[in-house]
Write a protein that holds these residues in place. Sequence first.
Motif, mmCIF file in Angstrom:
data_model
loop_
_atom_site.group_PDB
_atom_site.id
_atom_site.type_symbol
_atom_site.label_atom_id
_atom_site.label_comp_id
_atom_site.label_asym_id
_atom_site.label_seq_id
_atom_site.Cartn_x
_atom_site.Cartn_y
_atom_site.Cartn_z
ATOM 1 N N GLN A 8 -2.067 -46.881 -23.353
ATOM 2 C CA GLN A 8 -1.171 -47.776 -22.622
ATOM 3 C C GLN A 8 -1.904 -48.992 -22.057
ATOM 4 O OE1 GLN A 8 1.723 -47.023 -23.321
ATOM 5 N NE2 GLN A 8 1.266 -44.960 -23.968
ATOM 6 N N LEU A 9 -3.131 -49.227 -22.483
ATOM 7 C CA LEU A 9 -3.913 -50.352 -21.970
ATOM 8 C C LEU A 9 -3.212 -51.686 -22.231
ATOM 9 C CD1 LEU A 9 -6.502 -50.981 -20.481
ATOM 10 C CD2 LEU A 9 -7.653 -51.165 -22.688
ATOM 11 N N GLY A 10 -2.653 -51.859 -23.423
ATOM 12 C CA GLY A 10 -1.944 -53.096 -23.750
ATOM 13 C C GLY A 10 -0.727 -53.294 -22.864
ATOM 14 N N LEU A 11 0.028 -52.230 -22.649
ATOM 15 C CA LEU A 11 1.203 -52.302 -21.782
ATOM 16 C C LEU A 11 0.790 -52.642 -20.361
ATOM 17 C CD1 LEU A 11 4.208 -51.983 -21.184
ATOM 18 C CD2 LEU A 11 3.836 -49.510 -21.015
ATOM 19 N N SER A 103 0.587 -44.792 -13.946
ATOM 20 C CA SER A 103 -0.503 -44.073 -13.290
ATOM 21 C C SER A 103 -0.065 -42.672 -12.872
ATOM 22 C CB SER A 103 -0.979 -44.867 -12.076
ATOM 23 O OG SER A 103 -1.964 -44.150 -11.384
ATOM 24 N N GLN A 104 1.104 -42.570 -12.249
ATOM 25 C CA GLN A 104 1.618 -41.282 -11.793
ATOM 26 C C GLN A 104 1.834 -40.306 -12.947
ATOM 27 O OE1 GLN A 104 0.953 -41.512 -8.361
ATOM 28 N NE2 GLN A 104 2.675 -40.121 -8.321
ATOM 29 N N GLU A 105 2.310 -40.835 -14.068
ATOM 30 C CA GLU A 105 2.639 -39.979 -15.214
ATOM 31 C C GLU A 105 1.504 -39.916 -16.234
ATOM 32 O OE1 GLU A 105 5.019 -38.175 -14.752
ATOM 33 O OE2 GLU A 105 6.402 -39.250 -13.440
ATOM 34 N N SER A 106 0.321 -40.360 -15.847
ATOM 35 C CA SER A 106 -0.876 -40.328 -16.700
ATOM 36 C C SER A 106 -0.634 -40.959 -18.070
ATOM 37 C CB SER A 106 -1.383 -38.891 -16.862
ATOM 38 O OG SER A 106 -1.687 -38.344 -15.598
ATOM 39 N N GLY A 107 0.139 -42.040 -18.093
ATOM 40 C CA GLY A 107 0.376 -42.763 -19.340
ATOM 41 C C GLY A 107 1.438 -42.165 -20.239
ATOM 42 N N ASP A 108 2.087 -41.099 -19.823
ATOM 43 C CA ASP A 108 3.117 -40.442 -20.632
ATOM 44 C C ASP A 108 4.420 -41.240 -20.524
ATOM 45 O OD1 ASP A 108 5.117 -38.808 -21.697
ATOM 46 O OD2 ASP A 108 4.286 -36.975 -20.828
ATOM 47 N N LEU A 109 4.769 -41.954 -21.600
ATOM 48 C CA LEU A 109 5.938 -42.835 -21.553
ATOM 49 C C LEU A 109 7.251 -42.071 -21.415
ATOM 50 C CD1 LEU A 109 5.060 -45.659 -24.091
ATOM 51 C CD2 LEU A 109 5.018 -45.721 -21.594
ATOM 52 N N LEU A 113 9.845 -42.813 -18.412
ATOM 53 C CA LEU A 113 11.246 -43.194 -18.597
ATOM 54 C C LEU A 113 12.234 -42.259 -17.914
ATOM 55 C CD1 LEU A 113 11.205 -44.324 -22.317
ATOM 56 C CD2 LEU A 113 11.473 -45.775 -20.296
ATOM 57 N N VAL A 114 12.002 -40.959 -17.990
ATOM 58 C CA VAL A 114 13.010 -40.021 -17.491
ATOM 59 C C VAL A 114 12.579 -39.249 -16.251
ATOM 60 C CG1 VAL A 114 14.088 -39.752 -19.736
ATOM 61 C CG2 VAL A 114 12.299 -38.170 -19.062
ATOM 62 N N GLY A 115 11.348 -39.378 -15.843
ATOM 63 C CA GLY A 115 10.885 -38.656 -14.655
ATOM 64 C C GLY A 115 10.884 -37.164 -14.874
ATOM 65 N N ASP A 116 11.394 -36.430 -13.907
ATOM 66 C CA ASP A 116 11.388 -34.963 -13.989
ATOM 67 C C ASP A 116 12.702 -34.399 -14.524
ATOM 68 O OD1 ASP A 116 13.021 -35.447 -11.849
ATOM 69 O OD2 ASP A 116 11.891 -34.234 -10.418
ATOM 70 N N ARG A 117 13.436 -35.168 -15.242
ATOM 71 C CA ARG A 117 14.718 -34.712 -15.803
ATOM 72 C C ARG A 117 14.494 -33.943 -17.073
ATOM 73 N NH1 ARG A 117 19.281 -37.341 -13.564
ATOM 74 N NH2 ARG A 117 18.605 -38.821 -12.026
#
Length: 117
Positions: A8-11, A103-109, A113-117
Amino acid sequence: METPKNKQLGLRAILILQTLGLLFYTYLAMQNDGGNFFAKAIAFSTSLEWQGQFTLDFGCYLLLSELWIMWRNRYSLTSIVLSIAAMILGIIVFAPYLLYLLSQESGDLKRLLVGDR
């Protein structure tokens, strides 16, 4: 093996550049045109010209980002306040929020996007 953070460095770079670029541009616009953004935006939107079409279209994107922020965070008071700030200030708030989520999601897109859903 590449970690999600490295992928996710580019993002991250785009979000940082957008934030800094828009902060600088906003500063220059305020210096040149004053701080009465809402009067200008309403005048553009009601002009029925291309500038108005763009302003209205952009407003629709801002509304969607506001709704997404609230939905992702289950309509908490914090998400409502943050979404209103993002609706008004646009990428100046939205990009840092996405950086925080990356940062919170360790780069997991997906989690971004959906959080803890």
